[in-house]
Design an enzyme around this catalytic site. Sequence first.
Site, PDB file in Angstrom:
ATOM      1  N   CYS A 146      -1.631   3.797  11.056  1.00 55.23           N
ATOM      2  CA  CYS A 146      -1.528   5.031  11.851  1.00 55.23           C
ATOM      3  C   CYS A 146      -2.835   5.199  12.633  1.00 55.23           C
ATOM      4  O   CYS A 146      -3.404   6.283  12.690  1.00 55.23           O
ATOM      5  CB  CYS A 146      -1.202   6.240  10.990  1.00 55.23           C
ATOM      6  SG  CYS A 146      -2.388   6.571   9.682  1.00 55.23           S
ATOM      7  N   CYS A 201       0.893  -1.171   0.000  1.00 56.53           N
ATOM      8  CA  CYS A 201       0.000   0.000   0.000  1.00 56.53           C
ATOM      9  C   CYS A 201       0.927   1.216   0.000  1.00 56.53           C
ATOM     10  O   CYS A 201       1.170   1.828   1.026  1.00 56.53           O
ATOM     11  CB  CYS A 201      -0.881  -0.005   1.239  1.00 56.53           C
ATOM     12  SG  CYS A 201      -2.031  -1.384   1.292  1.00 56.53           S
ATOM     13  N   ALA A 202       1.436   1.557  -1.153  1.00 53.25           N
ATOM     14  CA  ALA A 202       2.680   2.336  -1.191  1.00 53.25           C
ATOM     15  C   ALA A 202       2.526   3.855  -1.249  1.00 53.25           C
ATOM     16  O   ALA A 202       3.414   4.569  -0.792  1.00 53.25           O
ATOM     17  CB  ALA A 202       3.530   1.880  -2.370  1.00 53.25           C
TER      18      ALA A 202
HETATM   19  C1  LIG Z   1      -1.594   4.472   4.867  1.00 50.25           C
HETATM   20  S1  LIG Z   1      -1.544   4.830   3.165  1.00 50.25           S
HETATM   21  C2  LIG Z   1       0.080   4.322   2.737  1.00 50.25           C
HETATM   22  C3  LIG Z   1       1.153   5.329   3.037  1.00 50.25           C
HETATM   23  C4  LIG Z   1       2.487   4.934   2.438  1.00 50.25           C
HETATM   24  N1  LIG Z   1       2.880   3.595   2.816  1.00 50.25           N
HETATM   25  C5  LIG Z   1       3.589   5.895   2.820  1.00 50.25           C
HETATM   26  O1  LIG Z   1       4.365   5.609   3.730  1.00 50.25           O
HETATM   27  O2  LIG Z   1       3.704   6.952   2.190  1.00 50.25           O
HETATM   28  C6  LIG Z   1      -2.491   3.520   2.507  1.00 50.25           C
HETATM   29  C7  LIG Z   1      -2.489   3.442   0.979  1.00 50.25           C
HETATM   30  O3  LIG Z   1      -3.035   2.171   0.627  1.00 50.25           O
HETATM   31  C8  LIG Z   1      -3.785   2.306  -0.547  1.00 50.25           C
HETATM   32  N2  LIG Z   1      -4.658   1.128  -0.601  1.00 50.25           N
HETATM   33  C9  LIG Z   1      -5.831   0.927   0.057  1.00 50.25           C
HETATM   34  N3  LIG Z   1      -6.310  -0.297  -0.220  1.00 50.25           N
HETATM   35  C10 LIG Z   1      -5.417  -0.894  -1.049  1.00 50.25           C
HETATM   36  C11 LIG Z   1      -5.360  -2.178  -1.679  1.00 50.25           C
HETATM   37  N4  LIG Z   1      -6.343  -3.069  -1.516  1.00 50.25           N
HETATM   38  N5  LIG Z   1      -4.292  -2.448  -2.468  1.00 50.25           N
HETATM   39  C12 LIG Z   1      -3.292  -1.541  -2.638  1.00 50.25           C
HETATM   40  N6  LIG Z   1      -3.318  -0.309  -2.071  1.00 50.25           N
HETATM   41  C13 LIG Z   1      -4.358   0.007  -1.289  1.00 50.25           C
HETATM   42  C14 LIG Z   1      -4.475   3.638  -0.362  1.00 50.25           C
HETATM   43  O4  LIG Z   1      -4.900   4.156  -1.604  1.00 50.25           O
HETATM   44  C15 LIG Z   1      -3.352   4.465   0.276  1.00 50.25           C
HETATM   45  O5  LIG Z   1      -2.597   5.125  -0.711  1.00 50.25           O
END
Ligand SMILES: C[S@@+](CC[C@H](N)C(=O)[O-])C[C@H]1O[C@@H](n2cnc3c(N)ncnc32)[C@H](O)[C@@H]1O
Length: 429
Positions: free
Chosen positions: A372, A252-253
């Site tokens: 978080c 989830c990048a």
């Molecule tokens: C907490 S944020 C990640 C922050 C990132 N790791 C950073 O340190 O900058 C969660 C991310 O997961 C993505 N996301 C949510 N569900 C997902 C899925 N099923 N597969 C991939 N990405 C997903 C969201 O769009 C969001 O960008």
Amino acid sequence: MSAAAEPRALAARALAAVVGGASRRGVAAEYTMLHDPRDRAFAAALLHEGARWWLRYAVALDGMLERPLRVPEVRALLVLGLVQLEVLRLPDYAAVAATVAATRALGRPRHAALVNALLRRWLRERAARCAALDADAVTRTAHPRWLIETLARDWPGDVEAVLAANNHAAPLWLRVNRRRGTRAELGARLAATGVAAAEPAALPDALVLAQSTEVTRLPGYAEGAFSVQDGAAQFAAPLLALADGLRVLDACAAPGGKSAHILETAAVELLALERDPARLPRLRQNLARLGLRCTVHAGDAAQPATWWDGRAFDRILLDAPCTATGIIRRQPDIKLHRRAADVAALVAEQRRLLAALWPLLRRGGRLVYATCSVLAAENREPVAAFLADHGDARPLPGPPGWRAAGAGAQNLPGESGMDGFYYAVLEKV
Ligand SMILES: C[S@@+](CC[C@H](N)C(=O)[O-])C[C@H]1O[C@@H](n2cnc3c(N)ncnc32)[C@H](O)[C@@H]1O
């Protein structure tokens, strides 16, 4: 428009949009049109404090109104008037006069008399009105009741400290890009421009600035010498126990904060996966500024069949979507936008992601689950359920000094100056 009225009017318009459901970042464009950086900073501070204290001062306002006030920008301007008086502690009559002038700047001159009368009444009655607001936890702390009750259940001894920390400004944490220089070098460059930064012992890449500032103006920003990243988030890369040559998935990048830290730490083969393609350009920009490269792919981490090439990963970071209840001090609009009903859907997604990604990990590898959030429902509970279903998962220690939370570790907001954050480190045996 008078100079003092303009930032107030723009902040009121932006706050009304946030209260109506827009994200605070999304409305920041409202005040970037201000030329003077001090006006921009003031408008940003008003918006931040207005969102932070809305649940207190909107109730205060309603208590003084005989009929509902249906013009959202004027309502927001009045709340900002109260915030200037009670939170920012600006001189009473200057704040009132500038707020009345902002009513006209908003194109609402017919409301000027009402704004003036209400703010002056507040000044006369503030002590009794504040006492009434303090009698209920929702208006005392400006948090929604569902969240106060959930925190009281999850952290009975800490609920007041968490609520207070959420209403305090956070320090500015930087993460030095090791590939571009050392922490000591960046610290010296900052000191040369009059910016003092502390070097926390637990995090070798971190610098902490006591005060927030426009980071793009700090030395080294454009050339990728550092990133902005809270200390709690800076534990993800070390917990992955990275080494050159490992194959790593950041599931989830976006926007890439932890992907970048992974790439700065070791020469790994990283796949940065993100479901929302609209968030990929920012991720790519961040990596480019830092001089880092990896494979970036749009895909649903819970459906590996659609993107996985079948080669196992040595390390997986699952920085799961969550309520973000650990970062309210930075993003106070979470108090207004997050609903109790959102939690169940997020928990279902967290469980789905954990179960779908585990088979992609090689034996002996590790998966780091991160949120978080400060809610047990998103942290220790899904991890406990996962461990009950997966006999080949063994929990390893989290960041040193954090509080034990089931099989993982939790930092509560403000502890060690960091955000609220949770980690569970799971090794495949
Ligand atoms: C907490 S944020 C990640 C922050 C990132 N790791 C950073 O340190 O900058 C969660 C991310 O997961 C993505 N996301 C949510 N569900 C997902 C899925 N099923 N597969 C991939 N990405 C997903 C969201 O769009 C969001 O960008």
